[in-house]
Write a protein that holds these residues in place. Structure first.
Motif, PDB file in Angstrom:
ATOM      1  N   LYS A  13       0.814  -1.189   0.064  1.00  0.00           N
ATOM      2  CA  LYS A  13       0.062  -0.121   0.120  1.00  0.00           C
ATOM      3  C   LYS A  13       1.037   1.228  -0.098  1.00  0.00           C
ATOM      4  CE  LYS A  13      -4.235   1.336   1.977  1.00  0.00           C
ATOM      5  NZ  LYS A  13      -5.347   1.073   3.072  1.00  0.00           N
ATOM      6  N   HIS A  14       2.103   1.060   0.832  1.00  0.00           N
ATOM      7  CA  HIS A  14       2.932   2.455   0.699  1.00  0.00           C
ATOM      8  C   HIS A  14       3.544   2.534  -0.387  1.00  0.00           C
ATOM      9  CE1 HIS A  14       6.058   5.058   2.310  1.00  0.00           C
ATOM     10  NE2 HIS A  14       6.918   4.186   1.471  1.00  0.00           N
ATOM     11  N   LEU A  15       3.853   1.507  -1.070  1.00  0.00           N
ATOM     12  CA  LEU A  15       4.563   1.689  -2.492  1.00  0.00           C
ATOM     13  C   LEU A  15       3.579   2.120  -3.673  1.00  0.00           C
ATOM     14  CD1 LEU A  15       6.672  -1.402  -2.520  1.00  0.00           C
ATOM     15  CD2 LEU A  15       7.669   0.741  -2.455  1.00  0.00           C
ATOM     16  N   ARG A  16       2.457   1.663  -3.425  1.00  0.00           N
ATOM     17  CA  ARG A  16       1.450   2.309  -4.485  1.00  0.00           C
ATOM     18  C   ARG A  16       1.007   3.822  -4.168  1.00  0.00           C
ATOM     19  NH1 ARG A  16      -3.745   3.044  -4.067  1.00  0.00           N
ATOM     20  NH2 ARG A  16      -4.046   1.674  -2.281  1.00  0.00           N
ATOM     21  N   LYS A  17       0.911   4.065  -2.819  1.00  0.00           N
ATOM     22  CA  LYS A  17       0.735   5.564  -2.576  1.00  0.00           C
ATOM     23  C   LYS A  17       1.982   6.491  -3.295  1.00  0.00           C
ATOM     24  CE  LYS A  17      -2.811   5.025   0.398  1.00  0.00           C
ATOM     25  NZ  LYS A  17      -3.546   5.685   1.542  1.00  0.00           N
ATOM     26  N   VAL A  18       3.256   6.085  -2.670  1.00  0.00           N
ATOM     27  CA  VAL A  18       4.177   6.797  -3.012  1.00  0.00           C
ATOM     28  C   VAL A  18       4.353   7.091  -4.639  1.00  0.00           C
ATOM     29  CG1 VAL A  18       6.817   6.412  -3.172  1.00  0.00           C
ATOM     30  CG2 VAL A  18       5.677   6.103  -0.947  1.00  0.00           C
ATOM     31  N   THR A  19       4.057   5.993  -5.577  1.00  0.00           N
ATOM     32  CA  THR A  19       3.993   6.050  -6.743  1.00  0.00           C
ATOM     33  C   THR A  19       2.653   6.880  -7.472  1.00  0.00           C
ATOM     34  OG1 THR A  19       3.053   3.951  -7.143  1.00  0.00           O
ATOM     35  CG2 THR A  19       5.484   4.048  -7.080  1.00  0.00           C
ATOM     36  N   GLY A  20       1.865   7.147  -6.424  1.00  0.00           N
ATOM     37  CA  GLY A  20       0.659   7.798  -7.036  1.00  0.00           C
ATOM     38  C   GLY A  20      -0.353   7.236  -7.801  1.00  0.00           C
ATOM     39  N   LYS A  21      -0.049   5.727  -7.912  1.00  0.00           N
ATOM     40  CA  LYS A  21      -1.164   4.847  -8.457  1.00  0.00           C
ATOM     41  C   LYS A  21      -2.374   4.575  -7.840  1.00  0.00           C
ATOM     42  CE  LYS A  21       1.807   3.993 -11.933  1.00  0.00           C
ATOM     43  NZ  LYS A  21       1.578   4.118 -13.339  1.00  0.00           N
ATOM     44  N   THR A  22      -3.450   4.297  -8.345  1.00  0.00           N
ATOM     45  CA  THR A  22      -4.644   3.828  -7.896  1.00  0.00           C
ATOM     46  C   THR A  22      -4.464   2.403  -7.871  1.00  0.00           C
ATOM     47  OG1 THR A  22      -5.693   3.740  -9.812  1.00  0.00           O
ATOM     48  CG2 THR A  22      -5.849   5.624  -8.743  1.00  0.00           C
ATOM     49  N   GLN A  23      -5.382   1.698  -7.227  1.00  0.00           N
ATOM     50  CA  GLN A  23      -5.336   0.327  -7.264  1.00  0.00           C
ATOM     51  C   GLN A  23      -5.843  -0.316  -8.513  1.00  0.00           C
ATOM     52  OE1 GLN A  23      -8.164  -1.064  -3.950  1.00  0.00           O
ATOM     53  NE2 GLN A  23      -6.478  -1.032  -2.587  1.00  0.00           N
ATOM     54  N   GLU A  24      -6.810   0.445  -9.337  1.00  0.00           N
ATOM     55  CA  GLU A  24      -7.252   0.041 -10.702  1.00  0.00           C
ATOM     56  C   GLU A  24      -6.003   0.207 -11.542  1.00  0.00           C
ATOM     57  OE1 GLU A  24     -10.652   1.103 -13.945  1.00  0.00           O
ATOM     58  OE2 GLU A  24     -10.540   2.167 -12.055  1.00  0.00           O
ATOM     59  N   GLU A  25      -5.316   1.221 -11.426  1.00  0.00           N
ATOM     60  CA  GLU A  25      -3.909   1.139 -12.396  1.00  0.00           C
ATOM     61  C   GLU A  25      -3.005  -0.036 -11.979  1.00  0.00           C
ATOM     62  OE1 GLU A  25      -3.309   6.106 -13.113  1.00  0.00           O
ATOM     63  OE2 GLU A  25      -2.808   5.383 -11.080  1.00  0.00           O
ATOM     64  N   VAL A  26      -2.646  -0.149 -10.777  1.00  0.00           N
ATOM     65  CA  VAL A  26      -1.770  -1.343 -10.342  1.00  0.00           C
ATOM     66  C   VAL A  26      -2.501  -2.535 -11.133  1.00  0.00           C
ATOM     67  CG1 VAL A  26      -0.665  -2.532  -8.653  1.00  0.00           C
ATOM     68  CG2 VAL A  26      -0.866   0.094  -8.554  1.00  0.00           C
ATOM     69  N   ASN A  27      -3.704  -2.970 -10.824  1.00  0.00           N
ATOM     70  CA  ASN A  27      -4.376  -4.061 -11.306  1.00  0.00           C
ATOM     71  C   ASN A  27      -4.080  -4.440 -12.873  1.00  0.00           C
ATOM     72  OD1 ASN A  27      -5.290  -5.022  -8.846  1.00  0.00           O
ATOM     73  ND2 ASN A  27      -7.493  -4.081  -9.130  1.00  0.00           N
ATOM     74  N   ASP A  28      -4.454  -3.186 -13.533  1.00  0.00           N
ATOM     75  CA  ASP A  28      -4.388  -3.201 -14.964  1.00  0.00           C
ATOM     76  C   ASP A  28      -2.789  -3.453 -15.567  1.00  0.00           C
ATOM     77  OD1 ASP A  28      -7.149  -2.611 -14.967  1.00  0.00           O
ATOM     78  OD2 ASP A  28      -7.079  -0.680 -15.647  1.00  0.00           O
TER      79      ASP A  28
END
Length: 92
Positions: free
Chosen positions: A18-33
């Motif tokens: 969760k921290h890595l995703r937030k630091v990169t400014g990505k949404t869960q949807e973006e990461v999923n895709d």
């Protein structure tokens, strides 16, 4: 057959992801895709990993490390830090 789950480990991995995703400014949807394409798997859901609902394979963790441009060593150092924090909270 029931699978073994180390809840503190899963929660520590969840916090790290969760921290890595937030630091990169990505949404869960973006990461999923984006990660679904990398791992060629339609049913990938970062949200389930970020909420410690599922055990993840080492292969998925490795691909997520590549995605976030972090070494697996760095990733697991962060996981270890989170385990220490969570363990302290659990012992109170």
């Amino acid at each position: 057959m029931k699978h073994f789950k180390n809840i503190i480990l899963l929660e520590a991995i969840a916090l790290t992801l969760k921290h890595l995703r937030k630091v990169t400014g990505k949404t869960q949807e973006e990461v999923n895709d984006e990660v679904s394409i990398l791992i060629k798997q339609q049913s990938f859901h970062i949200g389930r990993l970020e909420t410690a609902q599922i055990n993840s394979s080492v292969s998925i963790i490795y691909e997520l490390c590549k995605y976030y441009k972090i070494s697996s060593e760095e990733f697991f150092k962060e996981v270890e830090k989170n385990i220490a924090i969570l363990s302290k909270k659990a012992s109170k």
